[in-house]
Design an enzyme around this catalytic site. Structure first.
Site, PDB file in Angstrom:
ATOM      1  CE  LYS A   1      -4.904  63.970 -19.095  1.00  0.00           C
ATOM      2  NZ  LYS A   1      -3.610  63.541 -19.658  1.00  0.00           N
TER       3      LYS A   1
ATOM      4  CE1 TYR B   1     -10.077  71.554  -5.527  1.00  0.00           C
ATOM      5  CE2 TYR B   1      -9.066  73.500  -4.594  1.00  0.00           C
ATOM      6  CZ  TYR B   1      -8.994  72.169  -4.934  1.00  0.00           C
ATOM      7  OH  TYR B   1      -7.856  71.450  -4.674  1.00  0.00           O
TER       8      TYR B   1
ATOM      9  CG  ASP C   1       0.792  72.473  -2.316  1.00  0.00           C
ATOM     10  OD1 ASP C   1       0.315  73.619  -2.389  1.00  0.00           O
ATOM     11  OD2 ASP C   1       0.648  71.738  -1.316  1.00  0.00           O
TER      12      ASP C   1
ATOM     13  CG  ASP D   1      -5.044  73.580  -4.046  1.00  0.00           C
ATOM     14  OD1 ASP D   1      -4.094  74.135  -3.460  1.00  0.00           O
ATOM     15  OD2 ASP D   1      -5.907  72.912  -3.441  1.00  0.00           O
TER      16      ASP D   1
ATOM     17  CG  ASP E   1      -0.828  64.338 -18.170  1.00  0.00           C
ATOM     18  OD1 ASP E   1      -1.019  65.391 -18.802  1.00  0.00           O
ATOM     19  OD2 ASP E   1      -1.049  63.214 -18.649  1.00  0.00           O
TER      20      ASP E   1
END
Ligand code: GGG
Length: 329
Positions: free
Chosen positions: A166, A119, A227, A223, A199
């Site tokens: 990850k 970002y 959600d 982010d 994941d």
């Protein structure tokens, strides 16, 4: 007197920020509100999504109360977070009684690194049909956010911190973040620590959210996962956030501008109101924040809500239910 920059932004941003201010104005806080414009509509009008005077206003203020933006998120909210160096983005996901959701007793806080990762905006078109994005992860920012997560766990008497990464695929950036979190965890032996691949964590969040307490992760994963966590407790209408820096802070609902419902007067004001209570707690107005949250919980339990939560009320009617039930002294 605290100076609060109010940036409603686009779409439902204005509707929910109006609601949050109405609830705040039920009390007499020593706040001076100053409005600034930013977002898609300003870009169309002025050619710039975050005008210089808005950025200056935010920099001079003690806190920013922010609504939502649409397509200009990178130019507005991401830029503001970087400019104001709000390094920690705190996104609680907590169940509310009376809200139809997958689970009814989730209580997770996501601590998202807020200044780097993909970002940072380092994206380039290197040739026709070939683009690249640069992911920045530093030891300094990772240490800072890891400490913040453990300190938050201590302060809120939470028991566990989980780092998400990850590192099996992103062997430099994610491995650095994971290793820093593992090292910082040793300074807090009283708090349980583990880490998961992002994941796998998404699956665990859906199947077994109780294994999470405080989550610490990098900017983009934070982010996405916030959600997901909001989806576990009834949706983005109930998801607040606080972007915390050394000097500045920005409080904003996690949701965006929701153009599909903008202007209809049915946006859920809860996330903006809860973001405002995070701002109150940031400034030490704990009792008032708790009163607002308790009243919101009551109103939601009684079904006096906007349609996204199953009720029939408009945004302003739900806000009125809250203000009229508030215990002010
Ligand atoms: N109030 C939140 C908002 O405007 N969100 C738009 C968005 O896409 N934000 C990206 C992010 O939170 O990082």
């Amino acid at each position: 007197m605290k100076r609060i920059a109010v940036i409603p932004g686009d779409g439902i941003g204005e509707e929910v920020i109006d609601g949050a201010l109405e609830v705040l104005n039920a009390f007499s806080f020593p706040f001076k509100y100053e409005w600034g414009e930013a977002g898609d509509a300003v870009k169309e009008r002025k050619g710039v999504a975050l005008p210089e005077e808005t950025l200056e206003l935010c920099k001079e203020s003690d806190a920013v109360l922010f609504g939502a933006v649409g397509e200009t998120a990178a130019d507005v909210i991401i830029k503001l977070r970087m400019e104001l160096q709000t390094f920690a983005n705190i996104r609680p996901a907590k169940s509310f009684k009376g809200v139809k959701s997958l689970y009814d007793d989730v209580d997770i806080v996501i601590v998202r690194e807020n200044t780097e990762c993909l970002y940072k905006g380092l994206e380039f078109e290197v040739a026709d049909g070939i683009t690249e994005g640069i992911r920045i992860i530093t030891r300094n920012a990772s240490e800072k956010i890891a400490h913040y997560a453990f300190e938050l766990a201590k302060k809120e008497r939470r028991k566990k911190v989980t780092a998400l990464h990850k590192a099996n695929v992103m062997r430099k950036t994610c491995a650095l973040f994971r290793d820093v979190c593992r090292t910082v965890a040793k300074e807090y032996p009283e708090i349980e620590f583990n880490d998961y691949y992002i994941d796998a964590a998404c699956m665990y969040l859906v199947m077994d959210p109780w294994r999470f307490d405080v989550i610490v992760t990098t900017n983009m994963f934070g982010d996405i996962v916030s959600d997901l966590a909001a989806g576990l407790v009834g949706g983005l209408g109930l998801a607040p956030s606080g972007n915390i820096g050394e000097k500045s802070a920005i409080f904003e609902p996690v949701h965006g501008s929701a153009p599909d419902i903008a202007g209809k007067g049915i946006a859920n004001p809860s996330a903006a109101i809860l973001s405002a209570t995070m701002m109150l707690k940031h400034f030490g107005f704990i009792d008032e924040a708790n009163k607002i949250e308790k009243t919101l919980e009551k109103v939601i339990l009684e079904g006096k809500t906007t349609p996204d939560l199953g009720g029939k009320l408009k945004t302003d009617e739900m806000v009125r239910e809250i203000t009229k039930n508030l215990e002010l002294s």
